[in-house]
Design a protein around this motif. Structure first.
Motif, PDB file in Angstrom:
ATOM      1  N   UNK A 148       0.821  -1.205   0.000  1.00 30.42           N
ATOM      2  CA  UNK A 148       0.000   0.000   0.000  1.00 30.42           C
ATOM      3  C   UNK A 148       0.860   1.262   0.000  1.00 30.42           C
ATOM      4  N   UNK A 149       0.358   2.327  -0.598  1.00 30.74           N
ATOM      5  CA  UNK A 149       1.024   3.623  -0.512  1.00 30.74           C
ATOM      6  C   UNK A 149       0.969   4.078   0.949  1.00 30.74           C
ATOM      7  N   UNK A 167      -7.294  -1.358   1.820  1.00 32.93           N
ATOM      8  CA  UNK A 167      -7.590  -1.909   0.499  1.00 32.93           C
ATOM      9  C   UNK A 167      -6.643  -3.067   0.173  1.00 32.93           C
ATOM     10  N   UNK A 168      -5.354  -2.898   0.476  1.00 33.72           N
ATOM     11  CA  UNK A 168      -4.381  -3.952   0.196  1.00 33.72           C
ATOM     12  C   UNK A 168      -4.678  -5.198   1.032  1.00 33.72           C
ATOM     13  N   UNK A 225       2.599  -5.130  -6.666  1.00 31.73           N
ATOM     14  CA  UNK A 225       1.441  -4.323  -7.044  1.00 31.73           C
ATOM     15  C   UNK A 225       1.268  -3.262  -5.962  1.00 31.73           C
ATOM     16  N   UNK A 226       1.395  -2.018  -6.364  1.00 31.68           N
ATOM     17  CA  UNK A 226       1.253  -0.879  -5.473  1.00 31.68           C
ATOM     18  C   UNK A 226      -0.224  -0.495  -5.408  1.00 31.68           C
ATOM     19  N   UNK A 227      -0.776  -0.392  -4.203  1.00 31.20           N
ATOM     20  CA  UNK A 227      -2.217  -0.196  -4.014  1.00 31.20           C
ATOM     21  C   UNK A 227      -2.498   1.186  -3.440  1.00 31.20           C
ATOM     22  N   UNK A 252       6.894  -3.266 -11.155  1.00 30.61           N
ATOM     23  CA  UNK A 252       5.844  -2.705 -10.308  1.00 30.61           C
ATOM     24  C   UNK A 252       4.630  -2.374 -11.160  1.00 30.61           C
ATOM     25  N   UNK A 253       3.468  -2.836 -10.730  1.00 29.61           N
ATOM     26  CA  UNK A 253       2.192  -2.441 -11.308  1.00 29.61           C
ATOM     27  C   UNK A 253       1.434  -1.621 -10.270  1.00 29.61           C
ATOM     28  N   UNK A 254       0.460  -0.852 -10.732  1.00 28.07           N
ATOM     29  CA  UNK A 254      -0.307   0.022  -9.845  1.00 28.07           C
ATOM     30  C   UNK A 254      -1.783  -0.320  -9.969  1.00 28.07           C
ATOM     31  N   UNK A 255      -2.451  -0.439  -8.826  1.00 28.42           N
ATOM     32  CA  UNK A 255      -3.886  -0.713  -8.815  1.00 28.42           C
ATOM     33  C   UNK A 255      -4.577   0.251  -7.859  1.00 28.42           C
TER      34      UNK A 255
END
Length: 268
Positions: A148-149, A167-168, A225-227, A252-255
């Motif tokens: 998570x951010x 959320x994560x 995956x960055x949430x 890194x992917x972002x969701x």
């Protein structure tokens, strides 16, 4: 049509004891529904059960689906071919591989994010994560690590929770994926991104994030995956992505739950 998430949970075990437990839980949920009637998560209107949206709000929640930019996840008005990339991605290639969001940022999405973020409606994380899981379906075969951010500690004390972490965690439970909420920290207290231009947002978060001292061991070349809750200009997720890549992430992917689409309303 009502989109809802039932509050029921599967009771382990069978036989008479299992039936008794199930019956007791149903009675408890029925009592809660009487004391606190289920309401639309966006507008507060009564709904049948669970955490969900009334038909009007459900119709106002616009999902982001194909055709879309394979890099930024921006929706295209028409199919442009498998190799078509948005002008934004060509003009300013991001450090992350792909970004995806469940819905377009609009009135209903804003209401959900605001209630989750500032209104102590932490149960909405499960609801939002279910939509996010579908939006990020391309990511899950690689069994990525969810990150998570982070919030700065002073803001976390004020809010008492980090909505991105919620959320994560919800995604991790739904998909059986690992979550590392402390892999990246926000060591620099920055002003709110609200009201800043794209360049202003980038300057605001520059140098604001750092990796845990054991990040190289904890990532071990995994995909991440960055949430986050909302993708606006991408300044924050880009800054965190660079930290993750320097710390050993293979990609890194972002969701996010919602995404601001160019020309549409920006969070205020």
């Amino acid at each position: 049509m009502v989109l809802m998430e039932s509050g029921a949970r599967e009771v382990k075990g069978g036989g008479f004891a299992g039936l008794v437990l199930q019956g007791g839980r149903r009675a408890a949920l029925a009592l809660l529904d009487q004391l606190y009637p289920p309401a639309c998560a966006a507008c507060g209107m009564p709904i049948a059960e669970g955490v969900g949206l009334c038909p009007k709000c459900f119709a106002g929640l616009v999902p982001i689906t194909a055709p879309l930019c394979p890099v930024l996840g921006l929706p295209f008005e028409a199919t442009l071919g498998p190799d078509a990339v948005s002008a934004e991605a060509l003009a300013d290639p991001p450090p992350f591989a792909r970004a995806r969001a469940a819905v377009r940022y609009g009135e209903v999405a804003q209401s959900l994010v605001t209630r989750l973020k500032y209104g102590d409606r932490t149960e909405l994380a499960q609801f939002c994560a279910r939509l996010m899981a579908g939006a990020g379906h391309e990511f899950w075969p690689a069994r990525p690590l969810l990150v998570p951010v982070p919030l700065h500690r002073s803001r976390l004390r004020f809010r008492r929770y980090n909505q991105s972490h919620l959320l994560a965690k919800a995604l991790g439970r739904q998909l059986g994926l690992d979550v590392d909420p402390f892999l990246v920290r926000r060591h620099k207290k920055t002003r709110s991104q609200i009201g800043l231009s794209g360049d202003g947002r980038a300057r605001n978060v520059q140098g604001a994030f750092s990796a845990h001292p054991e990040a190289l061991v904890r990532i071990r070349g995994r995909r991440v995956v960055l949430v986050d809750d909302v993708y606006t200009t991408g300044a924050t997720v880009k800054a965190v992505t660079r930290v993750l890549l320097r710390s050993g992430a293979s990609e890194v992917d972002v969701l996010t739950f919602a995404r601001v689409v160019s020309g549409e309303e920006v969070p205020i």
